[in-house]
Write an enzyme that holds these catalytic residues in place. Structure first.
Site, PDB file in Angstrom:
ATOM      1  N   GLU A  41      -5.989   4.897  13.601  1.00 25.40           N
ATOM      2  CA  GLU A  41      -6.931   3.998  14.272  1.00 25.40           C
ATOM      3  C   GLU A  41      -7.606   4.581  15.501  1.00 25.40           C
ATOM      4  O   GLU A  41      -8.560   4.001  16.021  1.00 25.40           O
ATOM      5  CB  GLU A  41      -6.249   2.677  14.636  1.00 25.40           C
ATOM      6  N   ASP A  74      -2.832  -6.778  15.291  1.00 29.86           N
ATOM      7  CA  ASP A  74      -2.177  -5.472  15.338  1.00 29.86           C
ATOM      8  C   ASP A  74      -2.145  -4.909  16.754  1.00 29.86           C
ATOM      9  O   ASP A  74      -1.249  -4.138  17.106  1.00 29.86           O
ATOM     10  CB  ASP A  74      -2.900  -4.469  14.431  1.00 29.86           C
ATOM     11  N   TYR A  81      -1.144   4.563  10.475  1.00 30.67           N
ATOM     12  CA  TYR A  81      -1.516   3.611  11.521  1.00 30.67           C
ATOM     13  C   TYR A  81      -0.315   3.428  12.445  1.00 30.67           C
ATOM     14  O   TYR A  81       0.834   3.370  11.992  1.00 30.67           O
ATOM     15  CB  TYR A  81      -1.899   2.251  10.922  1.00 30.67           C
ATOM     16  N   LYS A  92       1.416   1.854   7.121  1.00 29.78           N
ATOM     17  CA  LYS A  92       1.766   1.041   8.285  1.00 29.78           C
ATOM     18  C   LYS A  92       2.611   1.831   9.269  1.00 29.78           C
ATOM     19  O   LYS A  92       3.179   2.874   8.958  1.00 29.78           O
ATOM     20  CB  LYS A  92       2.511  -0.213   7.847  1.00 29.78           C
ATOM     21  N   ARG A  98       0.836  -1.193   0.000  1.00 30.25           N
ATOM     22  CA  ARG A  98       0.000   0.000   0.000  1.00 30.25           C
ATOM     23  C   ARG A  98       0.881   1.258   0.000  1.00 30.25           C
ATOM     24  O   ARG A  98       2.081   1.200   0.208  1.00 30.25           O
ATOM     25  CB  ARG A  98      -0.921  -0.003   1.226  1.00 30.25           C
ATOM     26  N   HIS A 104      -0.803   1.580  16.093  1.00 27.21           N
ATOM     27  CA  HIS A 104      -1.022   0.368  16.903  1.00 27.21           C
ATOM     28  C   HIS A 104       0.057   0.229  17.982  1.00 27.21           C
ATOM     29  O   HIS A 104       0.721  -0.803  18.112  1.00 27.21           O
ATOM     30  CB  HIS A 104      -1.052  -0.878  16.007  1.00 27.21           C
TER      31      HIS A 104
END
Length: 364
Positions: free
Chosen positions: A122, A274, A98, A79, A19, A100
């Protein structure tokens, strides 16, 4: 207020992550709004977008990720930054991706050390309480989880040899979805469409009523208790863990004893990995080595599931992130002051953890 922001898009370096933070169409929107965009060469190759498409949209293509990090006021990724990327961040720089962090102390400490402002997709909250930047990837992961599970149930993949939908005269696979949120509902929808016998477990009775109505009573809905989870797991062919506590580590809802009672060749897919995973036997895996077995049960715990379908995932994610990124570009961090839900996305700022759930999970 910033008059012009320079936005950087590096190529993702996580294993089998294809991505990209921005598609050419999003670049065009930002450039037309008066901002500048720099993109690492090859960043969009995984979704079929060549460097020339980014140039045509108004971006400057740079040869290395370091050049992108050095040039950008705001770095946009998909990511979580790997440690070498964290080392390239600088004080005052904005990172939008993101994160996490609840399951990744090393990354949290590296981001604190950088002095950057790290905003996590998130934990951004919409006015209705939903998680608008997590939703599209939750939908992708939920839908993927069933097709992955169906493949892993095949005997050649080490599975029990059960066809998800069965055929007339045989029973379909028993699919258990733990968690009735966005990803869980998406998983149930696909499993039901493949004619599996589907059960959803959730702790919220109002949510179970919503799901019962949504699926016309064709899905079993059960209130979450330890006894119910253990019993249903042991009797399932495919279990999908879709539990989410925003920003926090996922609770371990399925113990090893229940897993040991499953039929050999059964499958667990942990969408919650995650955030640490919701099965006691879960550990992070990659698309390069996606599975392992415990007690004869196949575990699929890939931490970037949507990366396997990067074109769909990237365009879905950009549709959600672009309005927030335009606000950031126009107003800098003042954009957070104007929107408490957007401010909830700020996880690390100038050396401090700023998300309570992350701080609690990591003891920082």
């Amino acid at each position: 207020m910033l008059s012009v922001m320079k936005i950087g898009v590096p190529k993702e370096i996580k294993v089998h992550e294809y991505r990209v933070g921005l598609v050419p169409g999003s670049v065009l929107e930002l450039v037309r709004a008066g901002h500048q965009v720099v993109v690492e060469s090859g960043a969009g190759a995984g979704i079929g977008c060549a460097d020339d498409e980014y140039r045509s949209a108004g971006a400057t293509v740079l040869p290395t990720s370091r050049a992108v990090f050095e040039a950008a006021d705001c770095v946009v990724k998909v990511k979580e930054p790997q440690l070498p990327e964290c080392a390239m961040l600088r004080p005052g720089q904005i990172l939008f991706t993101y994160l996490h962090l609840a399951a990744d102390r090393a990354q949290a400490e590296a981001l604190m050390k950088s002095g950057a402002h790290a905003i996590a997709y998130e934990t951004v909250v919409a006015h209705d309480g939903s998680l608008p930047l997590l939703t599209p990837m939750s939908e992708v992961a939920g839908r993927m989880s069933v097709q992955v599970g169906a493949t892993l149930l095949q005997k050649a993949a080490g599975g029990s040899g059960v066809l998800i939908g069965g055929v007339p005269g045989t029973a379909p696979a028993r699919v258990l979805v733990i968690g009735g949120g966005v990803s869980g509902a998406a998983a149930a929808e696909i499993a039901l469409g493949m004619r599996a016998s589907v059960t959803i477990i959730d702790k919220s009775l109002p949510r179970l009523r919503e799901l019962d109505a949504r699926f016309g009573g064709h899905v079993r809905t059960l209130a979450s208790t330890a006894d119910t989870i253990e019993r249903e797991v042991a009797n399932s062919d495919l279990v999908i863990g879709a539990v989410l506590i925003p920003g926090a580590a996922a609770p371990k809802l399925v113990g090893e004893q229940a897993i040991s009672r499953m039929r050999p060749g059964s499958v667990l897919v942990d969408i919650a990995i995650d955030q640490g995973g919701c099965f006691a036997t879960s550990r992070p895996t990659t698309h390069a080595e996606p599975t392992y077995a415990v007690h004869g049960v196949t575990h699929y715990c890939v931490t970037n599931m949507p990366g396997a379908v990067p074109r769909t995932s990237t365009f879905a994610l950009n549709a959600a992130t672009l309005p927030y990124l335009k606000l950031l570009a126009d107003r800098g961090l003042d954009a957070l002051s104007a929107d408490p839900g957007f401010a909830a996305g700020l996880n690390v700022s100038a050396g401090r953890i700023t998300c309570a759930a992350v701080a609690s999970a990591l003891g920082l």
